[in-house]
Write a protein that holds these residues in place. Structure first.
Motif: not given
Ligand code: F6R
Length: 569
Positions: A287-289, A331-333, A336, A380-381, A448, A451
């Motif tokens: 995704g965003t990442s 990965s923000q989280s 994933t 949404a990131a 974005k 989404e």
């Molecule tokens: C879109 C969004 C997703 C995440 C994707 C990966 O706004 O947030 O596309 O970027 O699910 O998530 P992470 O970065 O947590 O691995």
């Protein structure tokens, strides 16, 4: 996806569980439930719906007891129904459990327990049944024996009517202990416990834990004690709440005036050395990442590295690292599942870029760069994307140009962006165009947009238009052109004219006089070092998506069908 909260202390558990569940809402869910233990009896209340609705209608607050577990479910096995919501009882009502993850061998295990009456279609219900099946001595022995039978992923919290304790376990699904005074918490993530404590112990893969009011003990699958040091988190509760903004997403967009500089200050030394010492660099993300990953691949390729960004879920099918490959997981989280799967591959080294301290991805990698963006609640990131860009710049450039007040300047354009959003809110399609290093930002702007507005949109390197997409451009089709003046502008201008000639409504993000002449609407981009344009462009695109979403009556914080943390493949 799915959220867990647990409490053991002196306060009324139901109140703490409801609050915790509310702060887990952003993860995405369809049903809610809690169980409390009161005078040796476990009571469960659960149903389909939002936390506040279900908590009010089932009077969660009236549930007595100072020990409890709660859950928000996002359906995987079995329909969205009251029966399938968690917590689940075992065979009797003496054990209850909540579970995140997927038990892959649940059908076989259920088959083995023919004399048990299962009340739901879920894989999760199996867990308290298994524990009860093994319960011929201590609960912890039965718990460990049951976990050994499970294939798949889990974060589990179980409560036994006979004991004032919570039992926890994690495998490929996050679970964090929160340490209070005379009370302990556990949850899928830290913000759910921030109101009560700043001290946390993120469980590691295979960890099993027992919480009492005064202590936590962690074991491995052989029942041997393992030591995990607590971490202290500096996030304030205010940071984790809306601070007067109508939505978390808007708050988080505005926070970028601070977060970008925090991320630019991240410690990247170890990771940078690893990059210097490797020729082949495989970047995996989703995704965003993934868009931040594309930017990293683009900038490293420009420096002569063999760098590629891969969609993590496809990586195992199309690439294989060798003993000289460096892998970078973004990965923000940090949780994933597709990325966790991709980085299992053997490589020469692994770098994690994540916002989540102590997350799974951080623990697996040799070098971790923390984004320092603070908690992001909107699905949404936004601020985590610019945090990723900031880190990508640090990794790719010798010295990152100073952004000065660039972020504030872009944020100050919100009113004019809202007016443009009014024009876009009634459209059915939109195209995002860019060239060169701005292409990943066009992809991100489009993601974005679709989404959270539910308007179909696509992004293209502008040169690709005439190879197919141009056939879709007709009278009034919105074309959003990312066109700050750089080496690509002359060619991009040609593409903009091609769309204009077919009746497109052109919205350009530019500082180029010729592009402005071709545009119906302009979002002015200040003249800065061209390396900073991706950062400058990302922000108005977030604001545009946000305002179109709100104008269409959508809650941008919780887009349909999506979850913040995607912990299933
Ligand atoms: C879109 C969004 C997703 C995440 C994707 C990966 O706004 O947030 O596309 O970027 O699910 O998530 P992470 O970065 O947590 O691995």
């Amino acid at each position: 996806m799915c959220g867990i909260i647990g409490y053991i202390g002196m306060q009324k558990a139901s109140t703490i569980l409801i609050e915790g569940l509310k702060s887990l809402e952003y993860r995405g869910y369809d049903s809610v439930g809690i169980a409390t233990l009161d005078h040796g009896r476990i009571r469960i209340r659960k149903n389909i719906g939002m936390v506040s609705e279900v908590a009010d209608s089932l009077k969660f607050e009236e549930m007595e007891g100072t020990i409890g577990i709660g859950h928000t479910r996002w359906a995987t096995h079995g329909v969205v129904s009251e029966e399938n919501a968690h917590p689940h009882f075992g065979k009797s009502e003496k054990i209850a459990a909540v579970h995140n993850g997927v038990i892959e061998n649940f059908a076989e295990l259920r088959e083995e327990m023919k004399d048990h009456r299962f009340r739901s279609e879920t894989d999760s219900e199996l867990i308290p049944h298994l524990i009860e099946e093994h319960l011929d001595g201590s609960f912890i022995d039965a718990f460990i024996k049951s976990l050994k039978k499970l294939e798949g992923s889990y974060a589990v919290v179980a409560v036994d009517a006979a004991e004032e304790k919570l039992y926890l376990a994690r495998k490929n699904s996050p679970l964090v202990i929160g340490i209070g005074k005379g009370e302990m918490f556990c949850a899928s993530d830290i913000p759910a416990m921030l109101k009560h404590t700043r001290q946390f112990v993120p469980l590691e893969e295979g960890d099993i834990a027992i919480l009492t009011r005064e202590s936590y003990q962690i074991f491995n699958h052989d029942g041997k004690t393992v030591i995990r040091k607590p971490i202290t988190v500096k996030w304030s509760m205010e940071q984790a709440q809306k601070s007067g903004f109508p939505h978390f997403m808007l708050k988080e967009i505005h926070e970028q005036k601070h977060t970008v500089s925090e991320s630019l200050a991240a410690n990247v030394d170890k990771a940078k050395k690893l990059i210097e010492n490797h020729e082949r660099i495989d970047i995996v993300a989703c995704g965003t990442s993934y868009h931040a990953g594309l930017m990293l691949a683009y900038l490293l390729s420009k420096k002569g590295k063999n760098a590629h960004a891969y969609i993590a879920s496809d990586y195992p099918f199309i690439a294989k690292p060798d003993e000289k490959t460096l892998m970078v997981a973004i990965s923000q989280s940090g949780e994933t599942a597709d990325i966790l799967q991709a980085i299992k591959a053997k490589s020469s080294g692994k770098i994690a870029i994540t916002n989540a301290v102590g997350s799974s991805i951080a623990r697996i990698c040799d070098a971790t760069i923390y984004m320092n963006a603070g908690p992001e609640v909107g699905v949404a990131a936004t601020k985590t994307f610019t945090a990723q860009l900031a880190i990508v710049f640090r990794l790719a450039y010798e010295k990152v140009p100073e952004p000065g007040n660039l972020i504030e300047t872009m944020l100050s354009k919100e009113d004019e962006i809202r007016k443009i959003a009014e024009k876009l809110s009634k459209k059915e399609h939109a195209f995002f165009l860019a060239r060169g290093s701005n292409v990943p930002i066009a992809y991100e702007g489009s993601l974005k947009f679709k989404e959270i507005t539910y308007i179909h949109s696509e992004a293209y390197p502008a040169g690709e238009l005439k190879h197919g997409t141009l056939s879709l451009v007709t009278e009034g089709t919105p074309v959003i052109a990312l066109a700050p003046k750089d080496e690509t502008t002359a060619k991009l201008l040609g593409n903009i004219k091609e769309t204009k000639a077919r009746g497109a409504t052109v919205i350009s993000l530019t500082n180029d006089a010729n592009v402005k002449k071709e545009s119906d609407y302009v979002i002015d981009i200040p003249v800065v070092d061209a390396r900073l344009y991706p950062l400058a462009l990302a922000i108005p695109l977030q604001l545009l998506a946000y305002h179109v979403s709100v104008l269409r009556g959508i809650n941008p914080d919780r887009p349909r069908n999506l979850a913040k943390s995607v912990t299933v493949e």
